[in-house]
Design a protein around this motif. Structure first.
Motif, short mmCIF file in Angstrom:
data_model
loop_
_atom_site.label_atom_id
_atom_site.label_comp_id
_atom_site.label_asym_id
_atom_site.label_seq_id
_atom_site.Cartn_x
_atom_site.Cartn_y
_atom_site.Cartn_z
N MET A 191 0.84 -1.21 0.00
CA MET A 191 0.00 0.00 0.00
C MET A 191 0.87 1.25 0.00
O MET A 191 0.55 2.24 -0.67
CB MET A 191 -0.95 0.00 1.20
CG MET A 191 -2.09 -0.96 1.06
SD MET A 191 -3.33 -0.77 2.37
CE MET A 191 -2.46 -1.37 3.80
N PHE A 192 1.96 1.22 0.76
CA PHE A 192 2.90 2.35 0.73
C PHE A 192 3.44 2.55 -0.68
O PHE A 192 3.51 3.66 -1.19
CB PHE A 192 4.07 2.12 1.69
CG PHE A 192 3.90 2.73 3.04
CD1 PHE A 192 3.61 4.08 3.19
CD2 PHE A 192 4.02 1.96 4.18
CE1 PHE A 192 3.47 4.65 4.44
CE2 PHE A 192 3.88 2.51 5.44
CZ PHE A 192 3.60 3.86 5.57
N ASP A 193 3.83 1.46 -1.30
CA ASP A 193 4.39 1.54 -2.65
C ASP A 193 3.38 2.14 -3.62
O ASP A 193 3.71 3.00 -4.44
CB ASP A 193 4.82 0.14 -3.11
CG ASP A 193 5.68 0.16 -4.35
OD1 ASP A 193 6.36 1.18 -4.60
OD2 ASP A 193 5.69 -0.84 -5.08
N GLU A 194 2.13 1.70 -3.50
CA GLU A 194 1.08 2.20 -4.38
C GLU A 194 0.80 3.69 -4.16
O GLU A 194 0.57 4.43 -5.11
CB GLU A 194 -0.20 1.38 -4.16
CG GLU A 194 -1.38 1.82 -4.98
CD GLU A 194 -1.24 1.53 -6.46
OE1 GLU A 194 -1.89 2.24 -7.25
OE2 GLU A 194 -0.49 0.61 -6.83
N THR A 195 0.81 4.12 -2.92
CA THR A 195 0.40 5.50 -2.61
C THR A 195 1.53 6.50 -2.56
O THR A 195 1.30 7.70 -2.75
CB THR A 195 -0.38 5.55 -1.28
OG1 THR A 195 0.46 5.05 -0.23
CG2 THR A 195 -1.66 4.74 -1.37
N THR A 196 2.77 6.04 -2.27
CA THR A 196 3.89 6.98 -2.16
C THR A 196 4.96 6.76 -3.21
O THR A 196 5.79 7.63 -3.44
CB THR A 196 4.58 6.90 -0.78
OG1 THR A 196 5.28 5.66 -0.66
CG2 THR A 196 3.57 7.07 0.35
N GLY A 197 4.99 5.58 -3.79
CA GLY A 197 6.04 5.26 -4.75
C GLY A 197 7.23 4.57 -4.11
O GLY A 197 8.20 4.23 -4.79
N GLY A 198 7.18 4.33 -2.80
CA GLY A 198 8.27 3.65 -2.11
C GLY A 198 7.76 2.75 -1.01
O GLY A 198 6.75 3.06 -0.36
N ARG A 199 8.44 1.64 -0.80
CA ARG A 199 8.03 0.70 0.24
C ARG A 199 8.59 1.09 1.61
O ARG A 199 7.93 0.91 2.62
CB ARG A 199 8.48 -0.71 -0.12
CG ARG A 199 7.72 -1.30 -1.29
CD ARG A 199 8.35 -2.59 -1.80
NE ARG A 199 8.63 -3.57 -0.78
CZ ARG A 199 7.75 -4.48 -0.33
NH1 ARG A 199 6.53 -4.51 -0.83
NH2 ARG A 199 8.09 -5.34 0.58
N ILE A 200 9.82 1.59 1.65
CA ILE A 200 10.46 1.91 2.92
C ILE A 200 10.73 3.41 3.05
O ILE A 200 10.39 4.01 4.05
CB ILE A 200 11.78 1.12 3.08
CG1 ILE A 200 11.53 -0.39 2.95
CG2 ILE A 200 12.47 1.45 4.40
CD1 ILE A 200 10.62 -0.99 3.99
#
Length: 170
Positions: free
Chosen positions: A119-128
């Motif tokens: 979900m982070f990757d989808e919404t921010t472009g990054g996982r960490i």
């Protein structure tokens, strides 16, 4: 805190604490960067709670400067911070399970954590490292599809978390 352990055979007989400071150069980077650029450095203090460090830094600068972030930015920050909190809890629960030798519980905790990272990757472009905070607001928005996807994913995670919680508690 660094502990020097004194061993006799395989038994720890003493632990000598060495309290000190590990310099990572972050303070020096502040001297070399504009206050807006430091957001990216603040995010790299920790890989587990990187969003919180960036958000906390931005909120401090906003307070100092008398800048108010728009309500939408605060709304998005709250969603991302809660996702960060859930991700952190699942990470540490998984590590606790692993330390107890309960590998399947570790895998189940981290499987749910992966959903948060997705979900982070989808919404921010990054996982960490997310790089969405900026002084005065955020750099990205979420459309209604993303917000609905998050709601459904969180409902799903909550259902899948119940047996994991039961296992931890019993």
């Amino acid at each position: 805190v660094h502990l020097d352990l004194v061993l006799e055979d395989e038994m720890v007989v003493d632990a000598v604490p060495s309290i000190g400071y590990i310099h990572r150069g972050l303070e020096k980077l502040v001297d070399k960067r504009d206050f807006k650029q430091y957001v990216y450095i603040a995010e790299r203090v920790c890989g587990i709670c990187s969003f919180g460090h960036g958000m906390g830094y931005c909120q401090c600068i906003e307070k100092i400067m008398g800048v108010e972030a728009p309500p939408r930015a605060n709304y998005l920050r709250t969603i991302w911070m809660e996702m960060s909190r859930i991700h952190s809890h699942l990470l540490w629960l998984g590590l606790l399970a692993d330390a107890m030798g309960f590998e399947s519980l570790f895998m189940q905790s981290w499987r749910l954590r992966e959903k948060i990272l997705d979900m982070f990757d989808e919404t921010t472009g990054g996982r960490i490292i997310h790089s969405v905070n900026q002084v005065g607001g955020v750099q990205r928005d979420m459309d209604s599809t993303m917000l609905n996807d998050i709601l459904h994913a969180i409902d799903d995670i909550e259902k899948q978390m119940k047996p994991i919680v039961k296992t931890f508690l019993h």
